[in-house]
Write an enzyme that holds these catalytic residues in place. Structure first.
Site, short mmCIF file in Angstrom:
data_model
loop_
_atom_site.label_atom_id
_atom_site.label_comp_id
_atom_site.label_asym_id
_atom_site.label_seq_id
_atom_site.Cartn_x
_atom_site.Cartn_y
_atom_site.Cartn_z
N ASP A 1 -32.28 28.20 82.29
CA ASP A 1 -31.99 28.95 83.50
C ASP A 1 -30.86 29.96 83.36
O ASP A 1 -30.64 30.79 84.25
CB ASP A 1 -31.68 27.99 84.66
CG ASP A 1 -30.61 26.95 84.30
OD1 ASP A 1 -29.64 27.27 83.59
OD2 ASP A 1 -30.76 25.78 84.73
N HIS B 1 -33.73 25.31 73.90
CA HIS B 1 -35.14 25.50 74.25
C HIS B 1 -35.44 26.90 74.75
O HIS B 1 -36.49 27.14 75.35
CB HIS B 1 -35.57 24.46 75.28
CG HIS B 1 -35.49 23.06 74.77
ND1 HIS B 1 -35.29 21.96 75.58
CD2 HIS B 1 -35.56 22.57 73.50
CE1 HIS B 1 -35.24 20.86 74.85
NE2 HIS B 1 -35.40 21.21 73.59
N CYS C 1 -44.89 39.33 73.95
CA CYS C 1 -46.33 39.20 73.73
C CYS C 1 -46.55 38.62 72.34
O CYS C 1 -45.62 38.50 71.55
CB CYS C 1 -47.04 40.55 73.89
SG CYS C 1 -46.93 41.62 72.44
N ASN D 1 -24.54 10.52 82.50
CA ASN D 1 -25.87 10.78 83.04
C ASN D 1 -26.19 9.76 84.12
O ASN D 1 -25.64 8.65 84.12
CB ASN D 1 -26.92 10.71 81.93
CG ASN D 1 -28.32 11.04 82.41
OD1 ASN D 1 -28.55 12.13 82.95
ND2 ASN D 1 -29.23 10.10 82.26
N GLY E 1 -28.87 7.23 85.54
CA GLY E 1 -30.09 6.51 85.21
C GLY E 1 -30.31 6.32 83.73
O GLY E 1 -29.45 6.66 82.90
#
Length: 358
Positions: free
Chosen positions: A130, A152, A160, A293, A295
């Protein structure tokens, strides 16, 4: 070809992280950072307060059970089937782009930016596409920076299959011009506030609309046309499932970890191996590693990793103030630590009723 989407156990396989109060967690993370020369690895959880929904909830489950990513080989397929995959991808991405473009850094982005600027944590690796870590340091999204590695890739450029690159704003304009009905739909949802569920990669969920992708036009590449060929195979500069991370990026990510004295991991389940192997590398080298973090995560089973189960946004500003000391009261740190939106995504388990182009 069989490619699977990386997952983590639905139920935590390992004991939960020890309970900590906000104050205790703040003190521990500050203590971890104080020696300096820290590498930071971030994931989708860091951008939640900016309104960008993480893929997984507190229990490690995908929050959108209908999530079906398009794989690299599907997107790049030049057949009719491949064009259909690109129609699906670019329609959903077209509708989701405004959310990504409008997102603003939150206190975690600014807190980590302050640590970078102060030299406490000079190197940051992010799985996010982002561009919000860049914005927090006043660097335009999509601009390469030697201190921020986008593991990433970035949503802010599109290329293209023959290598012609355009910025995402230009490509979005092409999509809009080719698909006026969908542009009108996007404007209507924006006007009415009926926002669609947006994933971290800019993809939106539209299954509940019952719409077809068949009428969406993926534009031809103008540069390819000038070179005498037709080509509608476009890809954002992000790493898709089934696609390898560029070798230079992989090497740089290891170098960031190897040149640091310790590793702080923030807001990620480490479900993708490209991120998990960096934690493993830090542990192999005997570097102190702390995972902050909410969880379960893939790192829970690594004995040498210290874990704190808490959202970074609850503590990061106070952590940075503690680490910087009196410096936190002067510019640019004072402004950084007073900045950041806190607009987590609304609960949209019951999708809003909206009209849609057919």
């Amino acid at each position: 070809m069989r490619i699977s989407v990386p997952t983590i156990p639905i139920r935590a396989t390992y004991p939960p992280a020890p309970y900590r109060t906000v104050q205790n967690a703040t003190e521990r993370v500050a203590e971890f950072l104080l020696p300096g020369n820290v590498a930071i690895l971030t994931g989708a959880g860091v951008s939640v307060d900016s309104g960008i929904r993480a893929y997984r909830g507190h229990d490690g489950r995908y929050m959108n059970p209908n999530y079906k990513p398009i794989f690299y080989h599907q997107l790049m397929d030049e057949s009719e089937a491949g064009y259909a995959y690109r129609q699906r991808y670019w329609l959903r991405s077209f509708l989701g782009w405004s959310m990504i473009r409008a997102a603003q850094p939150n206190p975690t982005h600014f807190g980590l930016a302050a640590l970078q600027h102060a030299g406490v944590a000079p190197r940051l690796i992010t799985q996010n596409v982002d561009g919000l870590h860049h914005q927090a340091l006043n660097i335009p999204p999509g601009v390469k920076n030697q201190h921020i590695l986008e593991l990433h890739g970035s949503l802010h450029h599109v290329h293209c299959r023959h290598g012609h690159v355009v910025d995402r704003i230009t490509f979005q304009r092409w999509l809009s011009e080719q698909n006026p009905e969908w542009q009108a739909f996007a404007e209507e949802t924006e006007r009415t506030g009926n926002k669609l569920r947006t994933n971290p990669d800019g993809d939106v969920a539209i299954e509940h609309l019952g719409t077809s992708y068949a009428n969406f036009v993926v534009p031809q590449c103008p540069s390819c046309f000038l070179e005498g060929r037709m080509n509608s195979v476009h890809k954002p500069e992000i790493v898709f499932f089934g696609e390898s991370i560029p070798d230079l990026v992989k090497k740089q990510s290891f170098r960031f970890v190897e040149e640091a004295d310790r590793l702080l991991v923030v807001g990620t389940t480490l479900a993708t191996y490209s991120a998990f192997r960096l934690l493993k590398r830090a542990v192999e080298l005997g570097k102190p590693t702390l995972l902050l973090n909410v969880g379960p995560s893939r790192g829970d089973g690594v004995e040498q990793v210290e874990r704190i189960d808490m959202a970074s946004g609850l503590i990061i500003t106070d952590v940075v103030k503690s680490v910087l000391g009196p410096k936190a009261l002067v510019e640019p740190y004072r402004q950084m630590l007073a900045s950041g939106v806190v607009k987590p995504p609304e609960d949209d388990t019951q999708p809003a009723e909206v009209s849609v182009a057919k």
